[in-house]
Design an enzyme around this catalytic site. Structure first.
Site, PDB file in Angstrom:
ATOM      1  CD  GLN A  77      -2.731  -1.213   2.503  1.00 18.28           C
ATOM      2  OE1 GLN A  77      -2.579  -0.410   3.420  1.00 18.28           O
ATOM      3  NE2 GLN A  77      -3.611  -2.198   2.567  1.00 18.28           N
ATOM      4  CG  HIS A 116      -3.113  -0.372   7.821  1.00 20.13           C
ATOM      5  ND1 HIS A 116      -3.569  -1.114   8.887  1.00 20.13           N
ATOM      6  CD2 HIS A 116      -3.755  -0.855   6.732  1.00 20.13           C
ATOM      7  CE1 HIS A 116      -4.438  -2.009   8.461  1.00 20.13           C
ATOM      8  NE2 HIS A 116      -4.569  -1.882   7.146  1.00 20.13           N
ATOM      9  CD  GLU A 162     -14.582   3.682  13.727  1.00 18.06           C
ATOM     10  OE1 GLU A 162     -13.923   4.724  13.949  1.00 18.06           O
ATOM     11  OE2 GLU A 162     -14.754   2.783  14.573  1.00 18.06           O
ATOM     12  CE1 TYR A 176     -12.812  10.684  17.187  1.00 17.41           C
ATOM     13  CE2 TYR A 176     -10.564  11.189  17.868  1.00 17.41           C
ATOM     14  CZ  TYR A 176     -11.869  11.593  17.608  1.00 17.41           C
ATOM     15  OH  TYR A 176     -12.220  12.913  17.778  1.00 17.41           O
ATOM     16  CE1 TYR A 186     -12.028  -6.418   4.987  1.00 15.87           C
ATOM     17  CE2 TYR A 186     -10.420  -5.557   6.542  1.00 15.87           C
ATOM     18  CZ  TYR A 186     -11.454  -5.358   5.647  1.00 15.87           C
ATOM     19  OH  TYR A 186     -11.925  -4.095   5.434  1.00 15.87           O
TER      20      TYR A 186
END
Ligand code: HEC
Length: 473
Positions: free
Chosen positions: A185, A250, A342, A352, A363
């Protein structure tokens, strides 16, 4: 469970220790749990048998998550629904609730798809009709875009190229941009012009740095572009080597500017417990001055050992960030685990909750926690089950879609959906899908012409991403 979860949180935590402490036995995947415990009565496709249909949105015995959870746990003796509280853990039952909602949404999506399909290229939504028009094409996966005063669009491509598009033509890649780690990513990620670009010429980039010993982290630089060359680069945010992590995912990376400050996100980098660890930069939203200095009123500047740029924490992977044009509140979207995407209003110093509380599960269908709320942790303003892989966002401020003014436009990767959230008094009161299955939507932006621009990347094949705009009819 509670105390075991808390054990994972100290600054000295290591991921492996925590994982093995959380579950004494190998966690069962939710699909097999359903098939072995529930399918005999509710049917292999959840459409009922001896027990009721669980995907028809009819919840005779209570529709809230808490009621469904209690019905599974305690059973409903008078109708012959057995109690599962003794044989299944709270985490497993919570996983089943998420699974039921996922399956319910999948069943609804089949009908929905016919409504959302364009007819002769025209998308019909509740309030506006539009068509999609291709504006520019990259040569790989496009990630982010911003508009220059001369009508050019700057767009990052994950493999490290920064393109400039003008009148449908591609210029560049811009020479001498920073070296990035294009892996999984990671890569060249966000691009944004400084709000005073016309005066100062600064362009900001974020990327996965190709750091020491194969480690990486989100890094922010600014520079100027002259004759398609990257010049005068300044490092705005870079972590010391000890914070680099090898995982390829991430990175967060979105920017939002307000009042001389730059807000940006870093995902948990795959080490979820670090999201709760204030000594770590990952799993956080940060606030710095636009030149990289740390504001002396940041919430943790005086907390011993805390990373001083932290603005909020407990985040998994926030990849959408924008200020509400009316209230000035900072909104973020965050990739959750399965069933836990979210959107939040971000406030200084707040937690959070990831991974202590979440609406999702892993997953692979194994549980994370049964806890969705806890004292001292913020609740999302909205969440998506199943996960849509929520990504770039922008409040619509243009003049072409008059009935969407100040709505939050939200892109999604996996489900390839464009959503419109209506927000009243800081609450999400409506979530409409405007478009589906046109490509993975990595970024959404207001164009200077009042149209909505999106980056669409194909979900397979060449991954040659393109910029499109929504033209109202
Ligand atoms: C022995 C048969 C049987 C098994 C096994 C069973 N159920 Fe049920 N379940 C029922 C019956 C019967 C009802 C009540 C249906 C009705 O009221 O129409 C019910 C109701 C429910 C409801 C409430 C539905 C509503 O409309 O409010 C839920 C939720 C539910 N079951 C989930 C599960 C889950 C999850 C499992 C597996 C862990 C499971 N059930 C296993 C028979 C079963």
């Amino acid at each position: 469970m509670l105390s075991r979860t808390v054990n994972c949180l100290g600054p000295v935590f290591t991921g492996l220790l925590c994982l093995s402490a959380s579950f004494g036995h190998a966690a069962t995947k939710v699909e097999s749990l359903y098939q072995s415990s529930c399918a005999s009565c509710h049917g292999p496709t959840l459409r009922g048998g001896l027990g009721s249909n669980l995907v028809d949105k009819i919840w005779k015995h209570g529709a809230s998550d808490a009621e469904i959870m209690a019905n599974i746990k305690q059973g409903i003796a008078k109708v012959g629904m057995p109690a599962w509280g003794k044989s299944l853990s709270d985490e497993e039952i919570r996983g089943l609730v998420i699974y039921l909602h996922e399956q319910e949404a999948e069943a609804a999506a089949a009908d929905f798809q016919t409504k959302i399909d364009p007819t002769n290229g025209v998308f019909s939504t509740d309030l506006h009709k539009f068509k999609l028009e291709e504006v520019a094409k990259g040569t790989g996966t496009l990630w982010s875009m911003d508009f220059m005063p001369d009508g050019s669009i700057l767009a990052t491509q994950k493999d490290g190229k920064l393109w400039r598009f003008k009148d449908g033509k591609r210029y560049g890649p811009i020479m001498a941009t920073p070296k990035v780690k294009d892996d999984s990513q990671g890569g060249l990620l966000e691009v944004q012009l400084h709000p005073d670009y016309a005066k100062n010429g600064w362009v900001y980039l974020s990327y996965a740095v190709d750091g020491a010993n194969g480690g990486s982290m989100t890094q922010v630089v600014r520079g100027k572009i002259k004759a398609d060359h990257w010049l005068d680069q300044e490092t705005i945010f870079a972590v010391p080597d000890k914070y680099l992590l090898k995982a390829g995912y991430h990175f967060g990376s979105r920017f939002a500017f307000q009042g001389g400050y730059l807000f940006f996100s870093i995902g948990d980098r795959g080490s979820k417990e670090m999201a709760q660890d204030l000594t770590r930069p990952n799993g956080k939203i940060h606030r710095i001055h636009d030149d990289g200095r740390i504001p002396n009123d940041n919430p943790f500047v005086t907390t011993k050992g805390a990373y001083p740029s932290i603005w909020s924490y407990g985040h998994r992977n926030p990849q959408g960030l924008d200020f509400d044009p009316i209230t000035g509140q900072l909104w973020a979207t965050e990739h959750g685990p399965r069933g836990g995407d979210e959107t939040n209003i971000i406030e200084p110093g707040k937690n959070y909750g990831w991974p202590v509380i979440t609406y999702g599960m892993n997953y692979d269908g194994t549980p994370i926690t049964a806890e969705t709320a806890r004292e001292g942790m913020e609740q999302p303003k909205h969440y998506w089950v199943p996960s849509i892989a929520v990504c770039g966002i922008d409040f619509y401020t243009g003049d072409k879609f008059s009935k969407w003014t100040n709505n939050l436009i939200v892109g999604s990767l996996a489900k390839q959906e464009l959503h419109r959230l209506v927000i009243v008094d800081s609450k999400v009161v409506k979530d409409e899908i405007l478009m589906k299955n046109q490509g993975r939507i990595r970024d959404v932006a207001n164009g200077p012409d009042g149209y909505i621009y999106v980056i669409l990347n194909p979900d397979s094949g060449s991954r040659q991403g393109a910029i499109y705009r929504l033209i109202n009819l």
